[in-house]
Design an enzyme around this catalytic site. Structure first.
Site, PDB file in Angstrom:
ATOM      1  N   SER A  21     -14.024  30.123 100.614  1.00 40.72           N
ATOM      2  CA  SER A  21     -15.278  31.114 100.723  1.00 40.72           C
ATOM      3  C   SER A  21     -15.485  31.611  99.349  1.00 40.72           C
ATOM      4  O   SER A  21     -16.612  31.541  98.665  1.00 40.72           O
ATOM      5  CB  SER A  21     -15.330  32.137 101.741  1.00 40.72           C
ATOM      6  OG  SER A  21     -14.122  32.926 101.453  1.00 40.72           O
ATOM      7  N   ASP A  27      -9.508  37.180  96.160  1.00 42.40           N
ATOM      8  CA  ASP A  27     -10.036  35.645  96.221  1.00 42.40           C
ATOM      9  C   ASP A  27     -10.720  35.377  95.132  1.00 42.40           C
ATOM     10  O   ASP A  27     -10.749  34.682  94.303  1.00 42.40           O
ATOM     11  CB  ASP A  27     -10.517  35.184  97.503  1.00 42.40           C
ATOM     12  CG  ASP A  27      -9.515  35.495  98.756  1.00 42.40           C
ATOM     13  OD1 ASP A  27      -8.148  35.711  98.327  1.00 42.40           O
ATOM     14  OD2 ASP A  27      -9.747  35.173  99.712  1.00 42.40           O
TER      15      ASP A  27
END
Ligand SMILES: Nc1ncnc2c1ncn2[C@@H]1O[C@H](COP(=O)(O)OP(=O)(O)OP(=O)(O)O)[C@@H](O)[C@H]1O
Ligand SMILES: C[C@@](O)(CCO)CC(=O)[O-]
Ligand SMILES: [Mg+2]
Length: 406
Positions: free
Chosen positions: A148, A209
């Site tokens: 993602s 992330d």
């Protein structure tokens, strides 16, 4: 960006969290590194008044009329300041796409993230642009490897560049340079915007992330603070994908619920995660200081830390029987494994020593594959988000379905 541009290709890496997943959401430190698997996004101009996306991994092929998107009343007026994600904006997008509030369908989340980013940035004149977005990702979706974030970072970089909020890195003819990297200031803008999009996919993401996907290499991340780790030993890792699907959003929410219910138990556990991460960092530093004579003792410390970390993750409820099976199976070969990312499925990492017998590694890989898992050796620490000026032969082969005329 020069108004004559026709196509840009941008890529961003996935990541592995070496230590500190989940604890990082509670502002504890974590260490993550970029993977040699990337998402590639190709953006081309369209000649009509539509915007289209093709994200084959989630079976998404859709287009929208720009006029319809403009009618979304929440569009703000300052075109060069990307609009932060708000509940109001999100519910307007949900209404527009007729999605249910709690959808976890990968396709729905990808549409929301895309439409948020697409409408968050406009041209100087306050216009949305007719564009075509195609994605090719080497990352398994929803497996803990930051798929993602790499998508969010590619989309953010592309939209900010196309609308000249940030400058396209320059390329001088004849350069041997095959890709360009944005300046530190522009990377910060990309990263901030991608973090907003991650909220759609994760709920309450720490930001680790998207930071790895943006900056690449290895980082120590704590409470939004990103520290590049320059001196990390060349770690060899075996990655195993359980192929058990899970949602990062649901797992992060689950841990939060338990944390809030039992703070007096969970707080010290979070502190233990912190101690593991700091000890690992200290060990990496000692290893790279004495890289020629890295003692086996230091690898033993890292192995202990992998085991302790996995046990802590189990304690907070994010392991599962499949991950435990992988830990046990690799342990039978003298190897040490922990889950990486949100857990309860997704991927596990196994630490390989420089002196681990390659035959033994082959054997363990065969064993893991025979149990139905995907398993491969991987390198960490490659570049963050880049724009591609020239594609290597490998990349041309990889992207042949994405780009009709190379
Ligand atoms: N290749 C892709 N194409 C379209 N959408 C994608 C793609 N990769 C990821 N996504 C979006 O991201 C979501 C997965 O995000 P999620 O955070 O759950 O997993 P992950 O990022 O792979 O793992 P983690 O965040 O634990 O590292 C998917 O449901 C989808 O909406
Ligand atoms: C589980 C988590 O710590 C890592 C997901 O890759 C969530 C986050 O940091 O956003
Ligand atoms: Mg994710």
């Amino acid at each position: 960006m020069d108004s004559n541009w026709k196509r840009i290709i941008i890529s961003a890496p996935g990541k592995v969290i070496l230590h500190g997943e989940h604890a990082v959401v509670y502002k504890e430190p974590a260490i993550a590194a970029s993977l040699d698997l990337r998402s590639y996004l190709c953006v081309e101009k369209r000649n009509d008044d539509k915007v289209s996306v093709q994200f084959p991994d989630v079976k998404l092929a859709a287009s929208w009329n720009i006029q319809d998107l403009k009618k979304l009343s929440i569009l703000k007026c300052d075109p060069l300041e990307p609009q932060p994600l708000s509940e109001e904006l999100l519910s307007s997008l949900r209404e527009f796409t007729q999605q249910k509030k709690d959808t976890t369908d990968p396709k729905d989340l990808a549409i929301l993230a895309f439409l948020y980013l697409y409408t968050a940035i406009q041209s100087k004149e306050g216009e949305l642009s007719p564009l075509d977005f195609k994605l090719m990702s080497q990352l398994p979706v929803g497996a803990g490897l930051g798929s993602s974030a790499s998508l969010s970072v590619c989309l953010s970089a592309a939209l900010l560049t196309v609308h000249s909020v940030i400058e396209q890195p320059c390329y001088t003819d004849g350069d041997k340079v095959i890709f360009g990297q944005w300046s530190a200031l522009h990377l910060e803008t990309i990263n901030k915007l991608a973090h907003q999009a991650e909220k759609i996919m994760h709920g309450n993401p720490s930001g680790i992330d998207n930071s790895v996907a943006t900056y690449g290499g290895a980082i120590r991340f704590q409470g939004g603070n990103i520290q590049k780790i320059d001196r990390i030993p060349e770690l060899r890792i075996l990655l195993t994908n359980t192929k058990v699907p899970r949602s990062t959003k649901a797992l992060v929410a689950d841990v939060r619920k338990k944390y809030d219910k039992y703070p007096e138990i969970f707080r010290p556990v979070m502190e233990s995660f912190r101690a593991v991460t700091e000890k690992a960092l200290e060990t990496y530093r000692m290893m790279s200081r004495d890289s020629i004579n890295v003692t086996t003792d230091l690898y033993s410390v890292l192995e202990d830390l992998v085991d302790i970390n996995q046990n802590l993750l189990k304690l907070i409820g994010v392991s599962n029987s499949t991950l435990e099976q992988i830990c046990q199976l690799t342990s039978d070969y003298g190897l040490h494994t922990k889950l990486t990312g949100a857990g309860r499925g997704g991927c596990a990492i196994t630490l390989l020593r420089p002196d681990t017998d390659p035959v033994r590694v082959e054997e363990v890989q065969d064993k893991l594959r025979s149990c139905g898992f995907d398993c491969w050796k991987t390198g960490v620490g490659g570049p963050g988000v880049v724009t591609h000026f020239i594609l290597t032969q490998n990349e041309q082969a990889l992207l042949k379905d994405l780009i009709t005329v190379l």
